[in-house]
Design an enzyme around this catalytic site. Structure first.
Site, PDB file in Angstrom:
ATOM      1  CD  GLN A   2      -2.984  -2.503   1.896  1.00 51.44           C
ATOM      2  OE1 GLN A   2      -2.303  -2.757   2.895  1.00 51.44           O
ATOM      3  NE2 GLN A   2      -2.686  -2.970   0.706  1.00 51.44           N
ATOM      4  CB  SER A  50     -15.195  24.672 -29.188  1.00 54.06           C
ATOM      5  OG  SER A  50     -15.085  23.840 -30.328  1.00 54.06           O
ATOM      6  CE1 TYR A  92      -6.290  -3.500   8.743  1.00 49.61           C
ATOM      7  CE2 TYR A  92      -5.430  -5.699   8.330  1.00 49.61           C
ATOM      8  CZ  TYR A  92      -5.561  -4.371   7.958  1.00 49.61           C
ATOM      9  OH  TYR A  92      -4.989  -3.933   6.794  1.00 49.61           O
ATOM     10  CG  ASN A 116     -17.589  24.784 -24.415  1.00 51.55           C
ATOM     11  OD1 ASN A 116     -18.649  25.155 -24.936  1.00 51.55           O
ATOM     12  ND2 ASN A 116     -16.645  24.148 -25.084  1.00 51.55           N
ATOM     13  CB  SER A 137      -0.935   0.003   1.211  1.00 53.25           C
ATOM     14  OG  SER A 137      -0.203  -0.195   2.400  1.00 53.25           O
ATOM     15  CD  GLU A 142     -19.893  21.297 -19.679  1.00 53.34           C
ATOM     16  OE1 GLU A 142     -20.675  20.859 -20.502  1.00 53.34           O
ATOM     17  OE2 GLU A 142     -18.811  21.835 -19.999  1.00 53.34           O
ATOM     18  CE  LYS A 198     -20.078  24.993 -27.709  1.00 59.56           C
ATOM     19  NZ  LYS A 198     -20.156  23.561 -27.423  1.00 59.56           N
ATOM     20  CB  THR A 219     -42.013  23.845  -9.370  1.00 59.01           C
ATOM     21  OG1 THR A 219     -43.194  24.166 -10.082  1.00 59.01           O
ATOM     22  CG2 THR A 219     -41.852  24.821  -8.199  1.00 59.01           C
ATOM     23  CG  HIS A 220     -42.954  20.217 -11.944  1.00 64.40           C
ATOM     24  ND1 HIS A 220     -43.097  18.917 -11.546  1.00 64.40           N
ATOM     25  CD2 HIS A 220     -43.678  20.954 -11.054  1.00 64.40           C
ATOM     26  CE1 HIS A 220     -43.890  18.853 -10.490  1.00 64.40           C
ATOM     27  NE2 HIS A 220     -44.247  20.081 -10.170  1.00 64.40           N
ATOM     28  CE  LYS A 255      -4.684   2.657   5.020  1.00 58.52           C
ATOM     29  NZ  LYS A 255      -5.594   1.510   4.849  1.00 58.52           N
TER      30      LYS A 255
HETATM   31  N1  ARG Z   1      -1.261  -1.362   5.080  1.00 52.43           N
HETATM   32  C1  ARG Z   1      -2.212  -1.857   6.017  1.00 52.43           C
HETATM   33  C2  ARG Z   1      -3.559  -1.137   5.812  1.00 52.43           C
HETATM   34  O1  ARG Z   1      -3.564  -0.187   5.162  1.00 52.43           O
HETATM   35  C3  ARG Z   1      -1.731  -1.631   7.408  1.00 52.43           C
HETATM   36  C4  ARG Z   1      -2.274  -2.575   8.410  1.00 52.43           C
HETATM   37  C5  ARG Z   1      -1.782  -3.946   8.124  1.00 52.43           C
HETATM   38  N2  ARG Z   1      -2.157  -4.844   9.140  1.00 52.43           N
HETATM   39  C6  ARG Z   1      -2.065  -6.187   8.963  1.00 52.43           C
HETATM   40  N3  ARG Z   1      -2.449  -6.922   9.948  1.00 52.43           N
HETATM   41  N4  ARG Z   1      -1.649  -6.681   7.846  1.00 52.43           N
HETATM   42  O2  ARG Z   1      -4.598  -1.544   6.313  1.00 52.43           O
END
Ligand code: ARG
Length: 461
Positions: free
Chosen positions: A324, A279, A319, A287, A25, A292, A285, A157-158, A327
């Site tokens: 992971q 454009s 966990y 834009n 990661s 958008e 044009k 409205t509408h 993120k």
């Molecule tokens: N890179 C992992 C994550 O983003 C960190 C935690 C990893 N924990 C584990 N038990 N492998 O979630």
């Protein structure tokens, strides 16, 4: 294992290189590094306070971690995929800098509570920044509203002409939506502001740690009550993505209106050169790319919300590596919401001009004063439903005759109903139609002036 020394001696062979890449990661969680360092510093101080390590050891750890911060800021710390994630990357570098004592940092901690701490620290900071940007967006709306209390705009409205409005009233609707967005983020912040640090892998730890102390150092409100919940809770992240999605809903609705307003058919706003694009083939044009793009980017934030809900729904405690996957969606949502708020603020501040003459004329060319004729009769004790039907008939005959209500003679009005008098013409003039709607929260000019004052105090509170 060759490069990678983090796993215990339980393992005999190294990870398949393709799997190492799949598993890593670091490519995205490097964004958390400053929070990871801050979290580790608090952890090291807590370990010293509870005499799990010595003060001298903690000082070494803290100075090593601060050195990594400097290296990162100077662009000199660029861990690759061999580090797997930011947490391992920091620990490895720390041990290079301070020696074996670096290996003590992870006492009474797991990457599970560590990553949870990092992501919460990150989101706390980003929530605050997003709130600041919402305020800037609200200021831009308010500045336009103040200039356009008496500018009229057709209300729909509408998407059919309904009743004319003060343009300020229309803009202040978005101000209030943004106000709720701000408040929603403040609420999400409360549940983001809880420390999982010290929950360990899932069960807590055998060491006499002080979770309240590390929570306090990191300016968390309190530690999580339950260690399993602490490491596996992502409710705060889902709530953030909900709040972010609603911000995008609001920005996207405003965008849609601006796109319509900028069309030749509506022609309510002019796009200024600094915020419009041309454009490559049609030289005439101009834009509305900004609204958008905002409208278009809305989908990805909704997608991240959906993705995280689905990630969570089948997860057993505690966990799981699935987490992971939280993120990238969070990072992209934060970036998207902030960039859209900023672009729309610029657009409001310098990118559009309301065509006031055209707007004021637009409301004089329709039947959006028809309700006011019915209200006129109702005020003279004609039952409203009866008045409504009468006016419906008038609109029908006027349309057939190619006339507007203001074009009817007094005789014609009185043939419709004897209660009509000469003041009917004032009653249906667009300014009057707007100014008369002085009920609480209505579009009447006096109300709107009060609403501006209320908005100012909301902005400053
Ligand atoms: N890179 C992992 C994550 O983003 C960190 C935690 C990893 N924990 C584990 N038990 N492998 O979630």
């Amino acid at each position: 294992m060759t490069e990678k020394q983090t796993w215990s001696d339980r393992f005999e062979t190294a990870l398949n290189p393709a799997i190492a890449i799949f598993n890593a990661s670091i490519g995205f969680d490097i964004q958390l590094i400053e929070y990871d360092l801050t979290g580790s510093i608090a952890h090291a101080k807590m370990l010293a306070k509870t005499a799990i390590i010595s003060d001298a050891e903690a000082e070494l750890l803290v100075s090593g971690l601060e050195q990594i911060r400097q290296e990162y800021r100077q662009g000199k710390f660029n861990p690759g995929v061999e580090a797997e994630d930011v947490h391992f990357a920091v620990e490895k570098r720390l041990t290079e800098i301070v020696g074996d004592v670096g290996k003590k940092l992870h006492t009474a901690r797991s990457r599970n509570d560590q990553v949870g701490t990092d992501i919460r620290l990150y989101l706390k900071a980003e929530i605050e920044q997003t709130q600041e940007q919402i305020k800037a967006f609200q200021s831009a709306l308010l500045a336009q509203a103040e200039q356009h209390v008496e500018t009229l705009i057709p209300g729909y409205t509408h998407l059919q002409r309904a009743q004319p409005l003060s343009l300020a009233h229309h803009l202040l609707a978005y101000f209030q939506m943004a106000q709720r967005d701000w408040e929603r983020l403040a609420d999400v912040y409360k549940r983001t502001n809880v420390s999982p640090l010290g929950c360990g892998a899932l069960a807590g730890t055998t060491f006499p740690i002080d979770r309240a102390y590390s929570a306090k150092l990191l300016e968390f409100d309190r530690p999580y009550e339950n260690s399993l919940d602490g490491v596996s809770d992502r409710d705060f992240a889902i709530e953030f993505l909900c709040a972010a999605s609603l911000i995008m809903v609001h920005l996207s609705r405003l965008s849609e209106e601006m796109i319509l307003w900028a069309s030749q058919e509506f022609n309510f706003i002019t796009l200024k050169d600094s915020c419009a694009t041309g454009s490559s083939i049609m030289p005439q044009k101009k834009n509305p790319d900004i609204p958008e793009l905002v409208r278009g980017k809305t989908g990805r934030v909704f997608g991240h919300l959906q993705a995280l809900l689905v990630i969570m729904k089948g997860l057993p405690l505690a966990y799981n590596k699935d987490l992971q996957e939280d993120k990238e969606g969070i990072f992209d949502s934060v970036k998207t919401v902030k960039s859209c708020l900023s672009a729309m603020t610029i657009l409001l501040n310098e990118g559009i001009e309301f065509r006031t003459a055209r707007l004021n004329a637009a409301v004089a060319e329709d039947f959006s004063n028809a309700t006011d004729v019915a209200d006129y009769l109702a005020a003279k004790q004609v039952p409203f439903r009866e008045a409504y039907n009468l006016v419906g008939k008038v609109v029908k005959t006027s349309l057939a005759a190619g006339k507007l209500l203001k074009d009817l003679s007094l005789e014609e009005w009185q043939q419709i109903h004897p209660a009509f008098e000469a003041d009917i013409y004032q009653a249906i003039a667009p300014e009057r139609v707007v100014s008369a709607r002085n009920s609480y929260g209505g579009t009447g000019f006096e109300r709107v002036r009060q609403a501006i004052a209320v908005a100012k105090s909301q902005l400053n509170s």
